[in-house]
Scaffold this active site. Structure first.
Site, mmCIF file in Angstrom:
data_model
loop_
_atom_site.group_PDB
_atom_site.id
_atom_site.type_symbol
_atom_site.label_atom_id
_atom_site.label_comp_id
_atom_site.label_asym_id
_atom_site.label_seq_id
_atom_site.Cartn_x
_atom_site.Cartn_y
_atom_site.Cartn_z
ATOM 1 N N GLU A 133 63.247 9.742 55.428
ATOM 2 C CA GLU A 133 63.949 8.752 56.248
ATOM 3 C C GLU A 133 63.393 8.726 57.668
ATOM 4 O O GLU A 133 63.268 7.655 58.270
ATOM 5 C CB GLU A 133 65.446 9.047 56.246
ATOM 6 C CG GLU A 133 66.088 8.761 54.889
ATOM 7 C CD GLU A 133 67.568 9.041 54.862
ATOM 8 O OE1 GLU A 133 68.358 8.100 54.703
ATOM 9 O OE2 GLU A 133 67.945 10.234 54.998
ATOM 10 N N GLU A 163 68.781 12.647 47.266
ATOM 11 C CA GLU A 163 70.180 12.921 47.586
ATOM 12 C C GLU A 163 71.124 12.785 46.393
ATOM 13 O O GLU A 163 72.135 13.500 46.309
ATOM 14 C CB GLU A 163 70.642 11.992 48.718
ATOM 15 C CG GLU A 163 70.151 12.380 50.107
ATOM 16 C CD GLU A 163 68.747 11.881 50.412
ATOM 17 O OE1 GLU A 163 68.302 12.037 51.561
ATOM 18 O OE2 GLU A 163 68.086 11.343 49.493
#
Length: 279
Positions: free
Chosen positions: A133, A153
């Site tokens: 990210e 995730e």
């Protein structure tokens, strides 16, 4: 809060930003007009503990305010990992509810990187979760042949909530992005290059040489023009084409009357290197 605005409070001694300063898990240095930010927790796969997150906010604030810095290289120490996201061993469960944290502090990490100065991400090894990210928040991404990319995730009952769910479908084909988001599977450097997640792939020992050369090339260009090019491209993504073109033309007009544009034309005619002033 708009894309380019941040409200960051600088804390600590100004000596924190001396050349080569080791900011605990984050190293920060400057060379000419290039800043280098290195995640320096190789034994922990350069994962982010709370101290590293705080230091990163301070470093990005310094990058944003220092007019001498024109471009930044973000990388990780060692060859095994760029960043594997949150250090789950050193990050305790929050003691407050999400609403109170969000309304007081907003989102961590990514907003501090939002500036018109370009950021190059040199990815060596794993870029997973929050590491990917952060890479997605950069303007250019280059990688070593041993790099691996993933938003994993879902495997730990979480979500790529910093910017992953929004930026990965904008960076690569949607089918590939959805496969990464929903399966948590990683892709290697060859595949990342094929789908356009990164622009260049080199051997690990060549990565920082490429990053430095790319940064120096950008830093050698007119700083206001570089910022305007980034602003036009980033903001234009959220505009219809004709509005984006109009906005770009407006920025061209703003640059037209700068001292640097006159210097650029003069230097070209005189066959010499331009001397940029950033005004």
């Amino acid at each position: 809060m708009s894309w380019y605005q941040t409200n960051i409070k600088i804390t600590g001694d100004d000596n924190l930003y001396r050349k080569g300063a080791d900011l605990m898990g984050v190293e920060f240095s400057k060379e000419d007009h290039v800043a280098y930010v290195t995640l320096n927790r190789p034994k922990a796969m350069n994962s982010l503990d709370p101290e590293s997150v705080t230091r990163l906010a301070e470093v990005w604030a310094e990058v944003a305010k220092d007019d001498n810095i024109r471009v930044t290289v973000l990388t990780g120490a060692g060859e095994k990992s760029f960043c594997t996201g949150t250090d789950m061993k050193k990050t305790p469960p929050p003691q407050e509810c999400m609403a109170s944290i969000w309304l007081r502090e907003g989102q961590p990490i990514i907003p501090h990187m939002k500036m018109w100065k370009p950021i190059i991400c040199a990815i060596n090894g794993y870029a997973i979760g929050g590491g990917l990210e952060m890479a997605l928040a950069c303007d250019l991404r280059i990688a070593s042949t041993n790099a691996k990319f993933g938003l994993t995730e879902v495997k730990v009952a979480s979500l790529a909530g910093l910017n992953g769910t929004q930026c990965i479908p904008r960076a690569i084909p949607q089918a590939v992005a959805m496969k990464m988001l929903l399966t948590g599977e990683m892709i290697d450097a060859k595949e990342a290059h094929r789908v356009g997640l990164i622009s260049d792939v080199v051997e690990p020992q060549e990565l920082m040489t490429l990053a430095r050369n790319m940064a120096r090339k950008i830093a050698g260009n007119a700083p206001l023009s570089v910022k305007a090019a980034k602003q036009a491209a980033v903001m234009g993504l959220d505009m219809p084409l004709e509005q984006g073109i109009a906005f770009s033309h407006l920025l061209w007009g703003v640059l037209r009357d700068t001292e640097d544009r006159k210097e650029g034309f003069t230097a070209f005619a005189e066959k010499r290197a331009p001397q940029w002033k950033g005004r």
